[in-house]
Design an enzyme around this catalytic site. Structure first.
Site, PDB file in Angstrom:
ATOM      1  CG  HIS B 256      -1.856   1.142   1.316  1.00 42.07           C
ATOM      2  ND1 HIS B 256      -3.156   1.083   0.862  1.00 42.07           N
ATOM      3  CD2 HIS B 256      -1.689   2.399   1.784  1.00 42.07           C
ATOM      4  CE1 HIS B 256      -3.749   2.252   1.057  1.00 42.07           C
ATOM      5  NE2 HIS B 256      -2.882   3.073   1.625  1.00 42.07           N
ATOM      6  CD  GLU B 257       1.642   3.579   3.665  1.00 41.75           C
ATOM      7  OE1 GLU B 257       1.854   4.665   3.101  1.00 41.75           O
ATOM      8  OE2 GLU B 257       0.575   3.321   4.285  1.00 41.75           O
ATOM      9  CG  HIS B 260       0.186   6.292  -0.626  1.00 43.67           C
ATOM     10  ND1 HIS B 260      -0.819   7.019  -1.207  1.00 43.67           N
ATOM     11  CD2 HIS B 260      -0.405   5.565   0.367  1.00 43.67           C
ATOM     12  CE1 HIS B 260      -1.980   6.743  -0.603  1.00 43.67           C
ATOM     13  NE2 HIS B 260      -1.752   5.859   0.356  1.00 43.67           N
ATOM     14  CD  GLU B 286      -6.109   5.287   0.135  1.00 37.68           C
ATOM     15  OE1 GLU B 286      -5.164   6.065   0.388  1.00 37.68           O
ATOM     16  OE2 GLU B 286      -6.368   4.294   0.855  1.00 37.68           O
TER      17      GLU B 286
END
Lengths: 491, 491
Positions: B256-257, B260, B286
């Site tokens: 997830h990170e 980003h 997101e």
């Protein structure tokens, strides 16, 4: 609010921003990704420009003009004195000279690093010539008619003069040369043997740091290429390094940095972010790191405690007993490199640089003649010849960074450490018994109460004189070194 | 220099300082000594005040007044548009309201944390009431006659409106509720068994991060309590966490990170430090983190590669085969907590918050009725009752921090991820074969080329529409979820 309160608020904000810039420096050495260098340089340049703009902000001049120091208490007067000093100095250097120096030294650092890697002083000489030229200009602007080298020195040791240091160092040099010769004629004690797990070294370094009073809750210990201390008040971080063959490197680098860090951690809380909120000079700072590292850390008493801890951590060290360990910690041997030098020889390295850089700034020595001058002086004081520039004139980063006036503060710190050690022993008679038990509470409290807490409140020499009762001289350091190494080497 | 060049230099310097402030935030969560909190708050306050002063600097208004966007190329015009937007918004909020909000939310965070620990909504309600009151004031100032909630939303998703989101989310909700019910009526696939060495988890997390194209030379991976991404351009750092019983937590937080971070690392180099130099909105940000984490990271194809890597790293996982592993990764189960929710239920958590916070800002719901409203809606959508406030209305930090308008961007990001995934599959027909081989090069390059590189050049919806060819709708996300979970749960 009064002008004084306005000024102090402005200064506290500047102090907070300076802490931020310092944290970026720590991050750069310890945490930053390798590919972020260029971006970080841009970020730092903006922070530095902003700090410079605040330090020379005309409002500071206006506030200073209307404040009457007679209305202030001692602390307020000291604040204003420091602010005025920084303001006046910052405004004396023309902005274009300051930015030319910043650009040049940034480039000079790269040129120096390459020249050192190639062992080629001639490749660095033209750039160094330019650095010396601009530093003379800067010194002349700062000196305002006074001595140019003194004006540069004042950046690191406010109030000190080259004449005063020369007299002190002049007395130091012959006795250190003689002590060095006498020691090196004697048989060498055995050195430490074996390899030492690097994680275990860090574990022991943490224990030792706490023993010396470093507050881990207001700091942290990491590894970096060159050990350093960064930050102030409640966030004072230190670094060390490890070498599997030489655990003393890790341990004594840690103790040295803990000396610097303990000073910053001990400054009165109410001085935080203000001009009084950090160690008062490089010399007084170095006095703390060196008394922690040498007079305490390399003492017969403390090393007996450390010998037990190292034996617990690493098993057999290949040394007969605590006496042999003490001798191994304090071995004196030939070497070219200042940062690796022992207590006997360290100041000879510094004195050499001090004399050469003063001559460079005065124009009495040209950069083209610097390598020869270095080698000649080294042979005279150390008794053997420099083998290559990276072991000689190219070994230190300082001149490429324009830090003329910085070197002598190392030896001044050692001289101050000698004075403080004498006074400490007089005030804490059973110091050896305490140190042998690994109890440094009384020693570190004495330094905290008599030196560290004051931050920038008193002038550098004044804080040492107040702590010791006498004006500082080189005599206690020389007496200490001659007695200590006389015993170890049976002179 | 022209006004545009002056303005851009000023903005780049501001951007560099914002990076510095961001680095301090990273340091605070990952490295800062525990005792440095108060000092750090003071340092951050000075940095924030300085950034605010620059963003509202009258010179920016003067530059903007004389720049004719018609003289600029598309990038220049986009820069000016962004600067004008930030400048206008910053100046619309009165300084005393901005500082009252800063003080209040700082206090509200502590009050909320205590209330959550005590499971006592009534203890938080008076403070939250005050936050809502000031946010309404702020929204009204920003809205300048327009919709108050939209004005707040605009901070996180420029150009979006609650009406538009409501329509999208209104279509999402019934099909998600139905899918959730259908799935939970089916037998559960087996979960992962065992304990998993936390250092080995971090080693695998590093491998996975690199597989997803995260450039370690321009970033770093550490641990923190809550995973996050920090920084831009050449210094984009991510964090994750480890749990010995749940290696998926570490791995999917990392992925997830990385989504980003990859976005930030991919923005055109020439935009660095400028208003175009970062992800354009929270929703688009997101979309990247979620497509990395879910549509790619939790796909049947990629999990077969991951299954092999986990088996190599940890040995037997207690699961029959890659199919069972895929089902374990995608298990749907009852739970109260948004941040722990699966793909099917996550958006239901967000939609609940979106409807409640809109009603709060509109004055259609009072804070005193918020807990009941939450519990009623939760029961309706999830089919079971909230057991305690820390599992319900007190679970998220956002409202205490005044972040009204933030929640919907989570679901908008999922909707965008659905659209991008559909377009990606169409452009990269053998995506599954590549993912099964652990080759994410084509997928991440597609996202880089079609979304990430543009930074703030296009408006949020526009960048998605350009990448996908169509205006974004919720349909692709719903189709994807129904197909995926229909297969896993044999619906």
């Amino acid at each position: 609010m009064s002008a004084f309160q306005d000024l102090m608020q402005f200064e506290r904000d500047t102090g907070a921003l300076a802490q931020v810039a310092g944290r970026l420096g720590w991050d750069q050495e310890v945490m930053m990704p390798p590919g972020a260098g260029e971006q970080r340089a841009d970020e730092m340049a903006v922070m530095e420009a902003m700090l410079h703009a605040r330090r020379t902000d005309p409002r500071v001049g206006e506030w200073l003009a209307v404040i009457d120091p007679g209305d202030l208490d001692d602390e307020g007067a000291a604040m204003v004195r420091q602010i005025r000093r920084t303001y006046d100095r910052s405004r004396r250097v023309p902005a274009d000279l300051a930015s030319a120096l910043a650009r040049l030294t940034s480039r000079a650092h790269r040129v120096w690093a390459e020249a050192r890697a190639d062992d080629d002083f001639a490749a660095f000489a033209p750039t160094l010539r330019e650095v010396v030229r601009l530093k003379r200009e800067e010194g002349a602007a700062l000196a305002d008619g006074g001595d140019v080298y003194d004006a540069l020195l004042d950046d690191y040791e406010p109030g000190a003069t080259a004449a005063q240091l020369s007299e002190m160092f002049g007395a130091l040099r012959p006795r250190l040369v003689a002590l060095r010769q006498a020691v090196l004629e004697r048989p060498q004690p055995p050195a430490l043997q074996g390899t030492f797990d690097e994680q275990a070294q860090m574990t022991l370094a943490r224990t030792v740091a706490k023993t010396f009073g470093y507050e881990m809750a207001r700091g942290r210990l990491d590894k970096s290429v060159h050990p350093f201390t960064s930050g102030g008040a409640d966030d004072v971080r230190i670094t060390t390094r490890t070498d599997a063959l030489d655990p003393f490197n890790c341990l004594y680098s840690t103790i040295h940095e803990v000396g610097h860090a303990a000073y910053e951690q001990a400054v009165r809380r109410s001085y935080r972010f203000t001009p009084l909120g950090q160690g008062v000079s490089m010399g007084v700072h170095e006095s703390q790191s060196r008394i922690y590292e040498n007079q305490i850390g390399r003492s017969r008493a403390f090393t007996s405690w450390l010998y037990a801890r190292m034996t617990e951590q690493f098993g057999d060290l290949g040394l007969a007993d605590a006496d042999a360990f003490y001798a191994a910690v304090n071995r004196v041997k030939n070497g070219y490199i200042r940062t690796e030098a022992d207590e006997v020889q360290y100041n000879l390295h510094v004195l050499l640089r001090f004399d050469l850089e003063r001559a460079l700034i005065a124009g009495a020595l040209e950069v083209d003649d610097l390598e020869d001058a270095w080698n000649e002086r080294f042979l005279a004081d150390f008794g053997f010849a420099v083998d290559k520039p990276s072991d000689g004139v190219l070994q230190d980063v300082h001149w490429s960074a324009g830090l003329f006036g910085y070197f002598p503060t190392y030896s001044l710190g050692n001289v101050y450490a000698g004075c403080l050690h004498k006074a400490l022993r007089s005030d804490v008679p059973d110091l050896d018994a305490q140190m042998a038990a690994g109890d440094l509470g009384a020693a570190t409290a004495w330094l905290r109460d008599n030196v560290q807490q004051f931050g920038g409140l008193f002038a550098p020499r004044e804080v040492i004189q107040r702590a010791c009762g006498d004006a500082p001289t080189e005599a206690p350091l020389l007496d200490y070194l001659e007695a200590k190494f006389g015993t170890i080497y049976s002179l």
